[in-house]
Design a protein around this motif. Sequence first.
Motif, PDB file in Angstrom:
ATOM      1  N   ARG C  30       0.836  -1.200   0.000  1.00  0.00           N
ATOM      2  CA  ARG C  30       0.000   0.000   0.000  1.00  0.00           C
ATOM      3  C   ARG C  30       0.869   1.246   0.000  1.00  0.00           C
ATOM      4  N   ARG C  31       0.954   1.890  -1.135  1.00  0.00           N
ATOM      5  CA  ARG C  31       1.641   3.170  -1.274  1.00  0.00           C
ATOM      6  C   ARG C  31       2.950   3.194  -0.492  1.00  0.00           C
ATOM      7  N   VAL C  32       3.863   2.311  -0.871  1.00  0.00           N
ATOM      8  CA  VAL C  32       5.143   2.218  -0.178  1.00  0.00           C
ATOM      9  C   VAL C  32       6.109   3.247  -0.759  1.00  0.00           C
ATOM     10  N   ASN C  33       6.806   3.968   0.113  1.00  0.00           N
ATOM     11  CA  ASN C  33       7.828   4.919  -0.314  1.00  0.00           C
ATOM     12  C   ASN C  33       9.148   4.551   0.328  1.00  0.00           C
ATOM     13  N   LEU C  34      10.205   4.553  -0.483  1.00  0.00           N
ATOM     14  CA  LEU C  34      11.507   4.187   0.057  1.00  0.00           C
ATOM     15  C   LEU C  34      12.595   4.736  -0.854  1.00  0.00           C
ATOM     16  N   ALA C  35      13.613   5.314  -0.243  1.00  0.00           N
ATOM     17  CA  ALA C  35      14.770   5.749  -1.027  1.00  0.00           C
ATOM     18  C   ALA C  35      16.013   5.150  -0.395  1.00  0.00           C
ATOM     19  N   VAL C  36      16.878   4.587  -1.229  1.00  0.00           N
ATOM     20  CA  VAL C  36      18.105   3.979  -0.723  1.00  0.00           C
ATOM     21  C   VAL C  36      19.283   4.636  -1.436  1.00  0.00           C
ATOM     22  N   GLU C  37      20.228   5.151  -0.637  1.00  0.00           N
ATOM     23  CA  GLU C  37      21.425   5.765  -1.218  1.00  0.00           C
ATOM     24  C   GLU C  37      22.433   4.692  -1.563  1.00  0.00           C
ATOM     25  N   ARG C  38      23.382   5.037  -2.409  1.00  0.00           N
ATOM     26  CA  ARG C  38      24.433   4.090  -2.730  1.00  0.00           C
ATOM     27  C   ARG C  38      25.259   3.772  -1.492  1.00  0.00           C
ATOM     28  N   GLY C  39      25.573   2.521  -1.330  1.00  0.00           N
ATOM     29  CA  GLY C  39      26.368   2.103  -0.187  1.00  0.00           C
ATOM     30  C   GLY C  39      25.548   1.931   1.084  1.00  0.00           C
ATOM     31  N   GLU C  40      24.278   2.200   1.011  1.00  0.00           N
ATOM     32  CA  GLU C  40      23.451   2.070   2.207  1.00  0.00           C
ATOM     33  C   GLU C  40      23.041   0.616   2.425  1.00  0.00           C
ATOM     34  N   ARG C  41      22.893   0.231   3.688  1.00  0.00           N
ATOM     35  CA  ARG C  41      22.496  -1.128   4.002  1.00  0.00           C
ATOM     36  C   ARG C  41      21.178  -1.083   4.757  1.00  0.00           C
ATOM     37  N   ILE C  42      20.158  -1.678   4.130  1.00  0.00           N
ATOM     38  CA  ILE C  42      18.808  -1.611   4.688  1.00  0.00           C
ATOM     39  C   ILE C  42      18.408  -3.010   5.131  1.00  0.00           C
ATOM     40  N   VAL C  43      17.833  -3.124   6.324  1.00  0.00           N
ATOM     41  CA  VAL C  43      17.250  -4.388   6.732  1.00  0.00           C
ATOM     42  C   VAL C  43      15.744  -4.195   6.821  1.00  0.00           C
ATOM     43  N   VAL C  44      14.999  -5.076   6.147  1.00  0.00           N
ATOM     44  CA  VAL C  44      13.544  -5.005   6.180  1.00  0.00           C
ATOM     45  C   VAL C  44      13.039  -6.168   7.023  1.00  0.00           C
ATOM     46  N   CYS C  45      12.203  -5.850   8.020  1.00  0.00           N
ATOM     47  CA  CYS C  45      11.628  -6.945   8.798  1.00  0.00           C
ATOM     48  C   CYS C  45      10.139  -6.727   8.963  1.00  0.00           C
ATOM     49  N   GLY C  46       9.494  -7.706   9.529  1.00  0.00           N
ATOM     50  CA  GLY C  46       8.053  -7.635   9.694  1.00  0.00           C
ATOM     51  C   GLY C  46       7.467  -9.025   9.731  1.00  0.00           C
ATOM     52  N   PRO C  47       6.223  -9.144  10.207  1.00  0.00           N
ATOM     53  CA  PRO C  47       5.602 -10.470  10.286  1.00  0.00           C
ATOM     54  C   PRO C  47       5.400 -11.052   8.879  1.00  0.00           C
ATOM     55  N   SER C  48       5.182 -12.372   8.821  1.00  0.00           N
ATOM     56  CA  SER C  48       5.026 -12.978   7.499  1.00  0.00           C
ATOM     57  C   SER C  48       3.732 -12.476   6.863  1.00  0.00           C
ATOM     58  N   GLY C  49       3.788 -12.285   5.558  1.00  0.00           N
ATOM     59  CA  GLY C  49       2.637 -11.754   4.851  1.00  0.00           C
ATOM     60  C   GLY C  49       2.544 -10.245   4.914  1.00  0.00           C
ATOM     61  N   VAL C 218      16.734   0.341   9.630  1.00  0.00           N
ATOM     62  CA  VAL C 218      15.865  -0.824   9.723  1.00  0.00           C
ATOM     63  C   VAL C 218      14.457  -0.374   9.363  1.00  0.00           C
ATOM     64  N   ILE C 219      13.814  -1.176   8.534  1.00  0.00           N
ATOM     65  CA  ILE C 219      12.460  -0.835   8.103  1.00  0.00           C
ATOM     66  C   ILE C 219      11.527  -1.920   8.586  1.00  0.00           C
ATOM     67  N   PHE C 220      10.430  -1.490   9.220  1.00  0.00           N
ATOM     68  CA  PHE C 220       9.462  -2.468   9.691  1.00  0.00           C
ATOM     69  C   PHE C 220       8.202  -2.360   8.849  1.00  0.00           C
ATOM     70  N   MET C 221       7.782  -3.488   8.279  1.00  0.00           N
ATOM     71  CA  MET C 221       6.569  -3.485   7.445  1.00  0.00           C
ATOM     72  C   MET C 221       5.492  -4.330   8.089  1.00  0.00           C
ATOM     73  N   ASP C 222       4.247  -3.884   7.895  1.00  0.00           N
ATOM     74  CA  ASP C 222       3.110  -4.682   8.349  1.00  0.00           C
ATOM     75  C   ASP C 222       1.928  -4.406   7.422  1.00  0.00           C
ATOM     76  N   SER C 223       1.194  -5.424   7.046  1.00  0.00           N
ATOM     77  CA  SER C 223       0.035  -5.314   6.147  1.00  0.00           C
ATOM     78  C   SER C 223       0.331  -4.468   4.914  1.00  0.00           C
ATOM     79  N   GLY C 224       1.473  -4.636   4.325  1.00  0.00           N
ATOM     80  CA  GLY C 224       1.772  -3.957   3.067  1.00  0.00           C
ATOM     81  C   GLY C 224       2.193  -2.506   3.217  1.00  0.00           C
ATOM     82  N   GLU C 225       2.426  -2.050   4.446  1.00  0.00           N
ATOM     83  CA  GLU C 225       2.854  -0.661   4.629  1.00  0.00           C
ATOM     84  C   GLU C 225       4.176  -0.616   5.370  1.00  0.00           C
TER      85      GLU C 225
END
Lengths: 387, 359, 254
Positions: C30-49, C218-225
């Motif tokens: 749902r309307r996800v926004n994200l910008a990643v710079e070069r050399g940046e390390r992002i960890v995405v977590c969140g419940p399954s689904g 660190v990015i936390f996602m839930d229900s598509g957001e």
Amino acid sequence: MVSLLRNQKVRNTLLQVLYVGSIAALVLAGIVIARRNLAEQGITSGFNFLFKSTGWDVNFSLLPATANDPYWWYFLIGIINTLFLGSVGLMLATIVGTIVGLARTSSNDLARLLGRTYVDIFRNIPLILQVFFWYAIITHLPTPRGAHEAWGFLLTSRGLYIPFPNVSNAAFAAATLAVVAAIVLPTWLGRTSRLSQPIGQRRAIQFTAAAAALVCAAISLAVGRLPDLPLLDFPALQGLNLRGGLRIPPEFATLAIAIAIYGGSYIAEIVRGGFKSVGKGQVEAALSLGLSPWRVFTLVRLPLALRAMLPILANQYVWLMKATTMGIAVGFTDFFMIVALTINHSGQTLEAIGILMAGFLAINLSLAAVFNRINKAIALKGNQLRG
Amino acid sequence: MEMVVVAPPAPGRLEDLRRRFFATPLQAVLSLACLTIMVFLAWKLLNWAVFSAVFTTSGGPEACQAAAGACWSVIAARWRIIFFGLYPYEEQWRSALACVVVVVMTVLSCIPVFWTGRRIALVWGAGTALFYVLMKGGVLGLAHVGEEAWGGLALTLFIFVTTCLVGFPLAICLALLRRSELPWISRTTGLIIDGVRSLPLISILFTFAVVLPFALPQWLQGDKLYRVILGSALFFSAYQAEIVRGGMQGVPTGQEEAAMALGMRYWQRIGRILLPQAMRNALPATINQFVISFKETSLVIIVGFFEILASGNAAYGTGEWRFAYVEVYAFIAFIYFVFVFSLSRYGAFLERRMSISER
Amino acid sequence: MISGNSTEPGGPALRIENLDKYYGTFHALRRVNLAVERGERIVVCGPSGSGKSTMIRCINRLEQHNGGRIAVLGTELNDDVGNIDEIRREVGMVFQHFNLFPHMTVLENCMLSPMIVRKQPRAQAEATARRYLEKVRIPEQAMKYPGQLSGGQQQRVAIARALCMQPQIMLFDEPTSALDPEMVSEVLDVMVTLASEGMTMICVTHEMGFARRVADRVIFMDSGEIVEEAPPETFFTTPRNERTRQFLSQVLDH
């Protein structure tokens, strides 16, 4: 333009239009050219020819047929011949296949060897070769004067003669139906959940149903009996020819035998595969409950194996049904041979081929529908046996 | 008390026999019945085929007909027509050599070294070309022999080989088209495949031999032989396509995703990742399909080709050998049996080996 | 790191704007926004689904998004086939189930794509492959087939295979979830090394220790957001959102 071709959606649409379009164009072009070529030979396309009389004879028919009959009637005869030969062949093949398949799963080494030899020999020789072989054998049998005789059956080069009840055709058909019902009805009653009586009563109901059907068969035979003749008519030599009984033409006998033997070898493998698929655990569980080997077989192995076999068996039956087209090799007027003769005699090529395709599609689809019904009815509910 | 462990005595040979065949009265009856049938059939067969049979042509057909057993003289007298049909007598070595080429080709394709797309295509392409040159001639100082003179085993093998050569790539194309993501492509292909599969082969051969000439312009009609081969290849490919598709379904979706993520294009993914794995999965069923279609080549007799069965009919059908039909059919059956049985045994062996390596 | 032929030097590595993704009627992103710079390390977590796998699979078009924009290394990810190919060449991916090609040796797995996609000569592709196998510490397994390796070894080969294309961005889709516990660390070690060398990384993972050590964000996602987005120290100590707190208590408390 180039950038448009790089677009995935444009590409996908273009590809689909091109593909479907070119196939449609090929088919259409073929039809147009064929119609023009046929018109040059003075053949007008259309299905009007169905109502013209054919002017040629069929050598086997369950329905009354003369050369004056229209084409549509001949097509019907052809379909019925195909279905009749097919079902006789399937029945015989199933019997042969079950016996050989059981032999192949038996614990007796000799029986297994015998079964395996049978399968290896007859599976690996083309069906049409077997058809030619049996046809040669049957047509080289002695003439009626020197016929081989056993228990009222006569084997001659004119066909096989078997004793037959002296009853009217309608009565015989009714009796046959009743006998089939006597077999099918109890099984169906046993399967259906509508009967929730205890097992003893259910048996009684099944038994009554079978008995009632058999009584119906007897009544229809008695009613339809031709006056002043013995109930069973034995074939016998009169002059140079055989009279009485039922003559099975060599063509029909050949095809039925060949399909039974060849199909039997395939069905035997299906039967064996079905039994092999029954888990050891199920059999061991049944034995540990103290069931006798026979009951383990009828109550556990057979029902489970049957369920595993059925889908493959359905494919095999469809294949065997199509194998009846071998009739043309020996001159049995099955559906395909009628179509081929129609093309020869009337020149209505496109229409006849269309009817052929529609006919086989209908046969295949209805067989598949029947088997899906049966499959659904006996499928194990839920997924408790998976894994 | 001293415990002495005694191994149970090894069962003697008689005891072993009793256990295996006469454990219960029912087993005993079954064993005896089977034994009787086997001995009876074996004796009858051997007596007919060997002991009372005539093998030489010296006595002529009359002496042969009088014999109680098989008359193999008919084969000795007529084997050339069975193998080579109406091929010119002095050129028949070419026909024989062509048959050997096919056998070699088949044997080579059974060796895993050749199981890469390029090698197998090379073997079959070169083999078929060699076969064609040998049979047709017209080059390298070989006399020209038209297709209408081909016959017997050579024609049967030619139809089989070309059917596979055309049908196999076609099957792969059909399978790829059917699993396409584009709905109209997959639906149309599905319709074609299912339509062909629902028809009997004889009707397709008949259509291609007799009906198709009406629907084609003059310059496209070609020889009847090649039309029939095309029909037979179409039939083969409809069945083989489903086998290949089954093999493709056995390849995990992750394989294609990984290939995509590595930047591979559609054809690279298909050729390098999907097909090699799918063909491996489909191998036993594919061999089975080859066996079936080899048996089915015999059906071309119905549209009037002089293949091995027809030449067999001719071998006994004319003149003085009319009585010897069983021998001729038995001989042809034996030829088919050798080909089909060895191929299907090989298929079964592969299947066993693959199911072991999967464990 | 050796950098490939960069499409647009400078500029952000990845920009996602208002991304929407549906599976049928199910709204996965749902309307996800994200910008990643070069050399940046992002960890995405969140419940399954929660849509985290779907998001990173959209980045190299394993899933097609239904709305919004994705630009990778300055290249717009749209229906243009050329763009898709270009992006896939520059973005490496490591899967949960390794997805090594079972009919090829480890070395062939690593060499295939450089040879047929990047058109590298065989010798060069082999040298690169051996170097990266060295880097993931399994040079001795080069001639084996994937089926002969342990899960941890297979995943390291998968990382090497992705690196052989010399990508500018690496995507990790739960790379340790299918591994036996004792093999997790050998894979994580390789990822840590990679991170220390300045690779742009987007990792979907439940390994919170890894996130703490390596992640820039660190990015936390839930229900598509995307519910929460923070540097690891704030993310783990003072999460702002209730759902994040709940998730963290479930992941960290045992």
